[in-house]
Design a protein around this motif. Structure first.
Motif, PDB file in Angstrom:
ATOM      1  N   GLY A  51      68.009   0.760 -20.123  1.00 56.04           N
ATOM      2  CA  GLY A  51      68.301   0.320 -21.483  1.00 56.04           C
ATOM      3  C   GLY A  51      67.150  -0.326 -22.220  1.00 56.04           C
ATOM      4  N   THR A  52      66.034  -0.554 -21.554  1.00 55.46           N
ATOM      5  CA  THR A  52      64.892  -1.173 -22.233  1.00 55.46           C
ATOM      6  C   THR A  52      64.209  -0.143 -23.127  1.00 55.46           C
ATOM      7  OG1 THR A  52      64.556  -2.684 -20.386  1.00 55.46           O
ATOM      8  CG2 THR A  52      62.739  -2.447 -21.930  1.00 55.46           C
ATOM      9  N   VAL A  53      63.958  -0.526 -24.359  1.00 49.00           N
ATOM     10  CA  VAL A  53      63.324   0.341 -25.344  1.00 49.00           C
ATOM     11  C   VAL A  53      61.935  -0.219 -25.646  1.00 49.00           C
ATOM     12  CG1 VAL A  53      63.452   1.298 -27.680  1.00 49.00           C
ATOM     13  CG2 VAL A  53      65.561   0.898 -26.370  1.00 49.00           C
ATOM     14  N   TYR A  54      60.935   0.634 -25.521  1.00 50.41           N
ATOM     15  CA  TYR A  54      59.552   0.258 -25.812  1.00 50.41           C
ATOM     16  C   TYR A  54      59.069   0.978 -27.063  1.00 50.41           C
ATOM     17  CZ  TYR A  54      58.623  -2.152 -21.426  1.00 50.41           C
ATOM     18  OH  TYR A  54      58.616  -3.066 -20.397  1.00 50.41           O
ATOM     19  N   CYS A  55      58.237   0.300 -27.808  1.00 47.37           N
ATOM     20  CA  CYS A  55      57.526   0.901 -28.927  1.00 47.37           C
ATOM     21  C   CYS A  55      56.061   0.979 -28.503  1.00 47.37           C
ATOM     22  CB  CYS A  55      57.688   0.026 -30.167  1.00 47.37           C
ATOM     23  SG  CYS A  55      56.983   0.771 -31.646  1.00 47.37           S
ATOM     24  N   THR A  56      55.403   2.079 -28.818  1.00 44.08           N
ATOM     25  CA  THR A  56      54.030   2.257 -28.363  1.00 44.08           C
ATOM     26  C   THR A  56      53.125   2.779 -29.465  1.00 44.08           C
ATOM     27  OG1 THR A  56      52.660   3.247 -26.617  1.00 44.08           O
ATOM     28  CG2 THR A  56      54.436   4.600 -27.473  1.00 44.08           C
ATOM     29  N   ASP A  57      51.895   2.351 -29.412  1.00 44.78           N
ATOM     30  CA  ASP A  57      50.826   2.839 -30.294  1.00 44.78           C
ATOM     31  C   ASP A  57      49.532   2.824 -29.478  1.00 44.78           C
ATOM     32  OD1 ASP A  57      49.164   3.619 -32.351  1.00 44.78           O
ATOM     33  OD2 ASP A  57      49.393   1.779 -33.519  1.00 44.78           O
ATOM     34  N   ASP A  58      49.478   3.719 -28.493  1.00 41.75           N
ATOM     35  CA  ASP A  58      48.335   3.771 -27.572  1.00 41.75           C
ATOM     36  C   ASP A  58      47.173   4.554 -28.163  1.00 41.75           C
ATOM     37  OD1 ASP A  58      49.666   2.432 -25.537  1.00 41.75           O
ATOM     38  OD2 ASP A  58      50.251   4.259 -24.485  1.00 41.75           O
ATOM     39  N   PRO A  81      71.125  -7.429 -23.148  1.00 45.73           N
ATOM     40  CA  PRO A  81      71.094  -8.898 -23.197  1.00 45.73           C
ATOM     41  C   PRO A  81      71.340  -9.505 -21.818  1.00 45.73           C
ATOM     42  CG  PRO A  81      72.436  -8.024 -24.987  1.00 45.73           C
ATOM     43  CD  PRO A  81      72.106  -6.867 -24.074  1.00 45.73           C
ATOM     44  N   GLY A  82      70.558 -10.515 -21.497  1.00 40.08           N
ATOM     45  CA  GLY A  82      70.695 -11.193 -20.215  1.00 40.08           C
ATOM     46  C   GLY A  82      69.956 -10.532 -19.071  1.00 40.08           C
ATOM     47  N   HIS A  83      69.333  -9.367 -19.307  1.00 44.06           N
ATOM     48  CA  HIS A  83      68.561  -8.670 -18.279  1.00 44.06           C
ATOM     49  C   HIS A  83      67.079  -8.719 -18.635  1.00 44.06           C
ATOM     50  CE1 HIS A  83      72.532  -6.923 -17.482  1.00 44.06           C
ATOM     51  NE2 HIS A  83      72.085  -6.702 -16.261  1.00 44.06           N
TER      52      HIS A  83
END
Length: 179
Positions: A68-75, A58-60
């Motif tokens: 800490g960033t989490v990505y979801c992918t469906d390439d 939070p705040g970043h």
């Protein structure tokens, strides 16, 4: 009768037990090795994004280089570098920027095959990916269908990157052994 003598009925019982034991053991399956090259077609912005941040600190700012960033992918995964080439699979899963300096992501991706040869089969990729290195290596830790009990490795290399439209092509060379 001598104390160490084996009686004929006991001999017969032991022979039958040995025969049953040998006949119930299955022959070991021969491992196959499969090598393939696929291309992740990764779009991380706009209405057709295939990789999106779903949470972060939070705040970043939530970016590929932010811890800490989490990505979801469906390439979509294609058979050649061109986005218009035949799709053979989908790269579905998550990755987390796991190094404080943003240099590493932890990858958890299922390659879900959609082509006729491997349709419905999967390969499971996991590991630390040094995302700003030219070549990265992650483990293939399992599979299903035609890749049951798969183990091996995959190398990842960004072969095209256009930050203005948030589009990248990542070459994925896979070597797996499976039954």
């Amino acid at each position: 009768m001598a104390p160490n003598a084996i009686t004929p009925p006991l001999k017969l019982s032991l022979l039958l037990l040995l025969a049953i034991s040998i006949s119930t053991q299955s022959q070991p399956h021969q491992l196959k090795e499969t090598n393939m090259t696929l291309y992740f077609q990764d779009v991380s912005a706009g209405p057709n994004a295939t990789a999106v941040p779903i949470t972060g600190i939070p705040g970043h700012l939530w970016t590929f280089a932010s811890f800490g960033t989490v990505y979801c992918t469906d390439d979509p995964m294609t058979e050649s570098i061109e986005q218009s080439s035949a799709q053979v699979a989908r790269g579905q899963g998550i990755y987390v920027t796991s190094a404080l300096d943003g240099s590493t992501t932890h990858v958890l991706i299922s390659i879900v095959f959609t082509n006729a040869k491997f349709n419905g089969s999967t390969l499971e990729i996991q590991g630390a990916s040094q995302q700003f290195e030219k070549m990265r290596e992650v483990a293939v830790v399992g599979g299903t269908g035609k890749f049951r009990y798969a183990k091996g490795f995959a190398t990842l290399m960004t072969v095209y990157l256009d930050t203005t439209i948030a589009y990248a092509v990542i070459q994925c060379n896979i070597t797996v052994q499976h039954y």
